[in-house]
Design an enzyme around this catalytic site. Structure first.
Site, PDB file in Angstrom:
ATOM      1  N   ARG A  46      -6.647  16.350 -28.180  1.00 21.24           N
ATOM      2  CA  ARG A  46      -6.514  15.455 -29.830  1.00 21.24           C
ATOM      3  C   ARG A  46      -6.580  16.933 -30.824  1.00 21.24           C
ATOM      4  O   ARG A  46      -6.563  16.408 -31.681  1.00 21.24           O
ATOM      5  CB  ARG A  46      -7.442  14.625 -29.850  1.00 21.24           C
ATOM      6  CG  ARG A  46      -8.032  13.547 -28.959  1.00 21.24           C
ATOM      7  CD  ARG A  46      -9.409  12.257 -29.217  1.00 21.24           C
ATOM      8  NE  ARG A  46      -8.470  11.069 -29.256  1.00 21.24           N
ATOM      9  CZ  ARG A  46      -9.358  10.063 -28.732  1.00 21.24           C
ATOM     10  NH1 ARG A  46     -10.484   9.901 -28.947  1.00 21.24           N
ATOM     11  NH2 ARG A  46      -8.951   8.763 -28.860  1.00 21.24           N
ATOM     12  N   LYS A 208      -8.429  -8.189 -17.574  1.00 20.14           N
ATOM     13  CA  LYS A 208      -8.413  -9.564 -18.217  1.00 20.14           C
ATOM     14  C   LYS A 208      -7.273  -9.945 -19.395  1.00 20.14           C
ATOM     15  O   LYS A 208      -7.000  -9.579 -20.457  1.00 20.14           O
ATOM     16  CB  LYS A 208     -10.494  -9.903 -18.842  1.00 20.14           C
ATOM     17  CG  LYS A 208     -10.660  -9.592 -17.741  1.00 20.14           C
ATOM     18  CD  LYS A 208     -12.426  -9.654 -18.618  1.00 20.14           C
ATOM     19  CE  LYS A 208     -12.908  -8.948 -17.506  1.00 20.14           C
ATOM     20  NZ  LYS A 208     -15.315  -9.227 -18.060  1.00 20.14           N
ATOM     21  N   GLY A 364      -5.902   3.416 -24.011  1.00 19.85           N
ATOM     22  CA  GLY A 364      -7.180   3.104 -23.118  1.00 19.85           C
ATOM     23  C   GLY A 364      -6.715   3.881 -21.868  1.00 19.85           C
ATOM     24  O   GLY A 364      -5.418   4.600 -20.923  1.00 19.85           O
ATOM     25  N   GLY A 387      -8.107   2.251 -28.917  1.00 15.35           N
ATOM     26  CA  GLY A 387      -8.405   0.942 -30.199  1.00 15.35           C
ATOM     27  C   GLY A 387      -7.207   0.660 -31.341  1.00 15.35           C
ATOM     28  O   GLY A 387      -7.210  -0.410 -31.510  1.00 15.35           O
TER      29      GLY A 387
HETATM   30  P1  AMP Z   1      -8.193  -2.389 -19.556  1.00 13.55           P
HETATM   31  O1  AMP Z   1      -9.313  -2.075 -19.906  1.00 13.55           O
HETATM   32  O2  AMP Z   1      -8.577  -4.809 -19.549  1.00 13.55           O
HETATM   33  O3  AMP Z   1      -6.927  -1.831 -19.299  1.00 13.55           O
HETATM   34  O4  AMP Z   1      -7.989  -2.688 -18.136  1.00 13.55           O
HETATM   35  C1  AMP Z   1      -8.299  -1.227 -16.605  1.00 13.55           C
HETATM   36  C2  AMP Z   1      -8.823  -1.868 -15.854  1.00 13.55           C
HETATM   37  O5  AMP Z   1      -8.651  -2.710 -15.084  1.00 13.55           O
HETATM   38  C3  AMP Z   1      -9.490  -0.293 -15.069  1.00 13.55           C
HETATM   39  O6  AMP Z   1     -10.534  -0.247 -14.870  1.00 13.55           O
HETATM   40  C4  AMP Z   1      -8.465  -1.884 -13.713  1.00 13.55           C
HETATM   41  O7  AMP Z   1      -9.287  -0.781 -12.461  1.00 13.55           O
HETATM   42  C5  AMP Z   1      -8.993  -3.054 -13.270  1.00 13.55           C
HETATM   43  N1  AMP Z   1      -8.165  -3.587 -12.881  1.00 13.55           N
HETATM   44  C6  AMP Z   1      -6.081  -3.632 -12.876  1.00 13.55           C
HETATM   45  N2  AMP Z   1      -5.810  -3.978 -11.648  1.00 13.55           N
HETATM   46  C7  AMP Z   1      -7.070  -4.457 -11.272  1.00 13.55           C
HETATM   47  C8  AMP Z   1      -7.722  -5.614 -10.289  1.00 13.55           C
HETATM   48  N3  AMP Z   1      -6.742  -5.951  -9.740  1.00 13.55           N
HETATM   49  N4  AMP Z   1      -8.741  -6.602 -10.078  1.00 13.55           N
HETATM   50  C9  AMP Z   1      -9.639  -5.591 -10.659  1.00 13.55           C
HETATM   51  N5  AMP Z   1      -9.528  -4.668 -11.692  1.00 13.55           N
HETATM   52  C10 AMP Z   1      -8.582  -4.307 -11.701  1.00 13.55           C
END
Ligand code: AMP
Length: 406
Positions: A46, A208, A364, A387
């Site tokens: 950064r 999610k 992220g 974000g």
């Molecule tokens: P996000 O912050 O929503 O982009 O999610 C990132 C997180 O999703 C990371 O910490 C990954 O470990 C998790 N992730 C990705 N694939 C899976 C999976 N199949 N099961 C559980 N967690 C997951």
């Protein structure tokens, strides 16, 4: 990006051809960098990202007063003092950097007043004052006294309506500018959302559906292909009545997943889910591994990465597309043994980027993965804002950006 029906490029004031001779230039940077337990900077990305703007002002006759936040302090906290980063900032800029232990007040103003052209002053962490996050008008006014020109180069904080990111712009009617980083980020977003060469692909991974739904919905109007990866996959497979074993999923979002499938169809977006997955028999790096058809995962196993057939399919799609957005890992990449899918997707995007596609990695964890696996320089653009990038991809005009053009 359209603001009041104008393309942002028609109305944004950039630094190009602007002279700053003898000007005191107040620059909002994003020096929210991680420190280790010895309070040393462990990632200076950064700081490097703000260097072109700072250099531009200094090379064009001005002096720089840098303001930033770091972390989320509740009042003064020595661990989050920007004093800890002065030597790193000085190293990156290749020149001395003065520091003052406050960001407002008479003494701080005296320091900025005494700056000579070519000199740099870094002020203390803005968030030591709660007024910063509250978007306090008087606090913004006090900050504004440091300069006659304001440049916002803190893309990573542009989604916040804080005093130094948004409110402060009111005190610089015709003297407020987009910093070079802010300009680059806006350009990259525009290239994906508006002017990207077709076919346009979005690869959305992560844990999610609930946290990605707004991005997916907003992207469906702009893209030709959508690859869904990561833990989100299993909410879709559950909704489609497949067997997901112990994989993570969000029961309450099954209907949302079905709606996304329908919406994609109605907008002629081709939605691609994995064909196979690498599953583990517990959520750990050293769990036993087995490959399953994505619709048929046995009890006791949870999908943790994309399988080999999926990766082949995803690569064939990536190679067809000319504009690629990647947000979110394809698996639990923090576990080395389940990082293959995320690495392979990164490699495939890098391959297509070399062939001329525009690729943007934003938000992220995918940014973290790209850096971890040395792919950063093989992408067209890697965003510095988590974000802020997510909210931009959701189609929002960030308050920090709007304030510069109002
Ligand atoms: P996000 O912050 O929503 O982009 O999610 C990132 C997180 O999703 C990371 O910490 C990954 O470990 C998790 N992730 C990705 N694939 C899976 C999976 N199949 N099961 C559980 N967690 C997951």
């Amino acid at each position: 990006m359209l603001v009041n029906n104008y393309s942002i490029f028609e109305i944004m004031k950039t630094l190009v051809n602007h002279s700053f001779i003898n000007k005191k230039v107040l620059i909002r940077v994003d020096f929210n960098v991680p420190l280790n337990d010895k309070l040393q900077v462990v990632d200076n990305t950064r700081i490097y990202a703000a260097k072109p703007t700072i250099d531009y002002v200094l090379n064009n006759g001005g002096s720089c007063i840098l303001i930033s936040h770091m972390g989320r302090p509740q009042g003064f906290s020595p661990d989050l003092s920007l004093k800890n980063i002065v030597s790193e900032v000085s190293k990156v800029l290749g020149r001395p950097v003065y520091f003052f232990s406050d960001c407002i007040g008479e003494e701080a103003e005296n320091k900025s007043r005494l700056l000579e052209p070519g000199q740099v002053l870094l002020l203390e962490n803005l968030r030591f004052y709660k007024e910063e996050s509250e978007g306090d008008f008087d606090f913004a006014k006090k900050l504004s006294r440091h300069g006659t020109v304001f440049i916002n180069d803190a893309f990573g904080a542009a989604h916040r309506a804080h005093a130094s990111t948004t409110i402060i712009s009111r005190f610089f009617k015709n003297n407020k500018f987009f910093g070079k980083l802010l300009e680059k980020e806006v350009l990259a977003i525009d290239k994906v959302l508006k002017s990207g060469e077709k076919p346009v692909l979005a690869i959305i991974g992560g844990a999610k559906v609930s946290s990605k739904i707004t991005i997916i919905e907003s992207m469906l109007d702009k893209i030709d292909h959508l690859i869904i990866g990561g833990g989100m996959v299993y909410t879709f497979i559950y909704a489609l009545k497949g067997k997901i074993g112990n994989s993570i999923y969000e029961k309450d979002y099954a209907n949302v997943a079905l709606k996304i499938i329908d919406k994609a169809k109605s907008k002629n977006v081709l939605l691609h889910l994995p064909i196979d997955v690498v599953a583990g028999d517990n959520f750990s790096n050293n769990s036993n591994q087995k490959i399953f058809d994505v619709n048929n995962i046995s009890k006791g196993w949870e999908g943790m990465d994309a399988g080999p057939k999926s990766l082949k399919l995803f690569e064939s799609i990536i190679l067809k597309c000319n504009t690629i957005l990647w947000n979110g890992p394809l698996g639990v990449f923090e576990f080395e043994n389940f990082a293959k899918g995320t690495i392979k997707i990164g490699d495939s995007i890098a391959k297509k980027t070399k062939l001329g596609a525009f690729s943007l990695v934003g938000g992220g964890d995918s940014v973290f993965a790209v850096k971890k696996y040395g792919l950063e320089n093989k992408m067209s653009y890697v965003s510095t804002g988590g974000g802020a990038m997510l909210e931009s991809l959701e189609g929002k005009i960030l308050p920090g950006i709007k304030a510069l053009i109002d």
